[in-house]
Write an enzyme that holds these catalytic residues in place. Structure first.
Site, PDB file in Angstrom:
ATOM      1  N   VAL A 113      -2.455   7.495  -1.202  1.00 23.25           N
ATOM      2  CA  VAL A 113      -2.812   6.673  -2.361  1.00 23.25           C
ATOM      3  C   VAL A 113      -4.196   7.078  -2.873  1.00 23.25           C
ATOM      4  O   VAL A 113      -4.811   6.371  -3.659  1.00 23.25           O
ATOM      5  CB  VAL A 113      -2.798   5.168  -1.979  1.00 23.25           C
ATOM      6  N   HIS A 120       3.731   5.872  -2.534  1.00 21.52           N
ATOM      7  CA  HIS A 120       3.158   4.600  -2.058  1.00 21.52           C
ATOM      8  C   HIS A 120       2.113   4.022  -3.002  1.00 21.52           C
ATOM      9  O   HIS A 120       1.301   3.200  -2.592  1.00 21.52           O
ATOM     10  CB  HIS A 120       2.558   4.788  -0.656  1.00 21.52           C
ATOM     11  N   CYS A 175       0.682 -12.125 -13.928  1.00 17.73           N
ATOM     12  CA  CYS A 175       1.290 -11.576 -15.159  1.00 17.73           C
ATOM     13  C   CYS A 175       1.892 -10.185 -14.945  1.00 17.73           C
ATOM     14  O   CYS A 175       2.561  -9.661 -15.825  1.00 17.73           O
ATOM     15  CB  CYS A 175       0.265 -11.546 -16.299  1.00 17.73           C
ATOM     16  N   GLY A 192       1.045  17.286   7.046  1.00 21.99           N
ATOM     17  CA  GLY A 192       0.090  16.213   7.371  1.00 21.99           C
ATOM     18  C   GLY A 192       0.687  14.822   7.395  1.00 21.99           C
ATOM     19  O   GLY A 192       0.009  13.857   7.074  1.00 21.99           O
TER      20      GLY A 192
HETATM   21  P1  OAD Z   1      -0.244   9.139   9.699  1.00 27.06           P
HETATM   22  O1  OAD Z   1      -1.619   8.653   9.991  1.00 27.06           O
HETATM   23  O2  OAD Z   1       0.906   8.400  10.315  1.00 27.06           O
HETATM   24  O3  OAD Z   1      -0.093  10.653  10.172  1.00 27.06           O
HETATM   25  C1  OAD Z   1      -1.034  11.638   9.830  1.00 27.06           C
HETATM   26  C2  OAD Z   1      -0.524  12.942  10.383  1.00 27.06           C
HETATM   27  O4  OAD Z   1      -1.409  13.966   9.949  1.00 27.06           O
HETATM   28  C3  OAD Z   1      -0.456  13.019  11.904  1.00 27.06           C
HETATM   29  O5  OAD Z   1       0.810  13.521  12.297  1.00 27.06           O
HETATM   30  C4  OAD Z   1      -1.576  14.019  12.285  1.00 27.06           C
HETATM   31  O6  OAD Z   1      -1.245  14.823  13.400  1.00 27.06           O
HETATM   32  C5  OAD Z   1      -1.644  14.853  11.029  1.00 27.06           C
HETATM   33  N1  OAD Z   1      -2.961  15.477  10.758  1.00 27.06           N
HETATM   34  C6  OAD Z   1      -4.202  14.966  10.950  1.00 27.06           C
HETATM   35  N2  OAD Z   1      -5.151  15.808  10.526  1.00 27.06           N
HETATM   36  C7  OAD Z   1      -4.507  16.911  10.051  1.00 27.06           C
HETATM   37  C8  OAD Z   1      -4.930  18.143   9.470  1.00 27.06           C
HETATM   38  N3  OAD Z   1      -6.222  18.418   9.283  1.00 27.06           N
HETATM   39  N4  OAD Z   1      -3.979  19.023   9.090  1.00 27.06           N
HETATM   40  C9  OAD Z   1      -2.659  18.759   9.273  1.00 27.06           C
HETATM   41  N5  OAD Z   1      -2.205  17.612   9.817  1.00 27.06           N
HETATM   42  C10 OAD Z   1      -3.099  16.701  10.199  1.00 27.06           C
HETATM   43  O7  OAD Z   1      -0.112   9.230   8.113  1.00 27.06           O
HETATM   44  P2  OAD Z   1       1.196   9.314   7.211  1.00 27.06           P
HETATM   45  O8  OAD Z   1       2.259  10.113   7.865  1.00 27.06           O
HETATM   46  O9  OAD Z   1       0.751   9.690   5.860  1.00 27.06           O
HETATM   47  O10 OAD Z   1       1.866   3.729   4.331  1.00 27.06           O
HETATM   48  O11 OAD Z   1       1.643   7.799   7.192  1.00 27.06           O
HETATM   49  C11 OAD Z   1       2.678   7.404   6.365  1.00 27.06           C
HETATM   50  C12 OAD Z   1       2.421   6.048   5.795  1.00 27.06           C
HETATM   51  O12 OAD Z   1       2.141   5.125   6.834  1.00 27.06           O
HETATM   52  C13 OAD Z   1       1.188   5.952   4.908  1.00 27.06           C
HETATM   53  O13 OAD Z   1       1.441   6.316   3.585  1.00 27.06           O
HETATM   54  C14 OAD Z   1       0.844   4.516   4.997  1.00 27.06           C
HETATM   55  C15 OAD Z   1       0.928   4.411   6.501  1.00 27.06           C
HETATM   56  O14 OAD Z   1       0.846   3.208   7.069  1.00 27.06           O
HETATM   57  C16 OAD Z   1       1.558   2.530   3.820  1.00 27.06           C
HETATM   58  O15 OAD Z   1       0.431   2.093   3.792  1.00 27.06           O
HETATM   59  C17 OAD Z   1       2.748   1.818   3.273  1.00 27.06           C
END
Ligand code: OAD
Length: 243
Positions: free
Chosen positions: A100, A116, A127, A186
């Protein structure tokens, strides 16, 4: 593994990309499930729900104002810019992000869909108006933003238990069904429906590539799984693809 990914990209005219919080980690934005995922001992799943907002809107806004503060100071990193370069190399390109933070458009990506929502927008509970929003600097971090109609504003993001925007999901599936390759970068691959992307891709014979710091629930499903930092791996891929 990078060589295999480069080969797939070379043979692709149409690329679908899914990103998650990990792509913005190198910009200094905490991920949701990493070691730095907690805020005041609350996890995202405690705060990003309609129930949490109903119970304690001050607390939830305090968290969003804190995240807005971090994100406003952050800059896109080499991974975001590498995706801009990849978009230019493809005849067809779609980037679906769970983030986001607005960093993909800020880096220059053009065909971006936000699954998201966006932390810099609000929606009025009375509103329904959607508007751009950034915490005014003089406002205390736990103030409750109000609409001009007097209604309470909420962040225009999708919370756990809420429906994702159907048109965005449908457009993504339409694109994915005709894509040559899908890059998943990621994301922990835990949150639905984005978690279903690798499997959906495979049903349409789309080649799948994952880039993540660590193995995830989709690593065994994808064609190529690369472990490393997105900000290091993606620029290497773009460099190998050449002009
Ligand atoms: P997560 O925090 O669940 O996962 C982040 C991922 O990025 C992990 O698998 C890490 O290993 C990886 N990671 C971290 N640093 C990295 C780097 N430099 N290069 C590559 N990978 C890296 O985040 P999301 O998968 O985005 O939703 O989570 C999905 C959703 O859950 C989010 O959009 C949010 C969250 O709660 C809502 O808020 C509805």
């Amino acid at each position: 593994m990078i060589t295999k990914a480069v080969e797939i990209f070379k043979n692709s005219k149409s690329l679908f990309v899914l990103t998650g919080a990990g792509i913005s980690a190198e910009s200094g934005i905490p991920t949701f499930r990493g070691v730095d995922g907690l805020w005041k001992n609350y996890s995202a799943t405690d705060l990003a729900t309609p129930q949490a907002f109903q119970k304690n809107p001050v607390l939830v806004w305090e968290w969003y104002h804190w995240r807005q503060g971090i994100i406003s100071k952050a800059e896109p990193n080499p991974a975001h810019y590498a995706l801009v370069a990849l978009e230019k190399k493809m005849a067809r390109f779609l980037l679906l992000t769970q983030n986001v933070d607005n960093l993909h458009p800020r880096a220059g990506s053009e065909n971006v869909l936000e699954l998201h929502g966006n932390i810099f927008r609000t929606r009025c509970l009375a509103c329904g108006e959607i508007a751009d929003y950034q915490k005014p600097p003089e406002t205390s971090s736990n103030a409750l933003p109000k609409c001009t109609c007097g209604g309470l504003l909420r962040p225009d993001v999708v919370w756990f238990g809420e429906a994702i925007p159907q048109h965005i999901w449908q457009n993504s599936l339409d694109f994915l069904s005709r894509a040559d390759a899908a890059l998943i970068c990621g994301t922990s691959g835990i949150v639905w429906p984005a978690a279903a992307i690798p499997e959906i891709a495979q049903h349409s014979n789309t080649k799948t590539i994952e880039i993540n710091l660590e193995p995830t629930s989709v690593s065994s499903i994808v064609d190529v799984s690369i472990q490393g930092k997105a900000g290091e791996v993606l620029p290497k891929i773009v460099a190998a693809l050449g002009q």
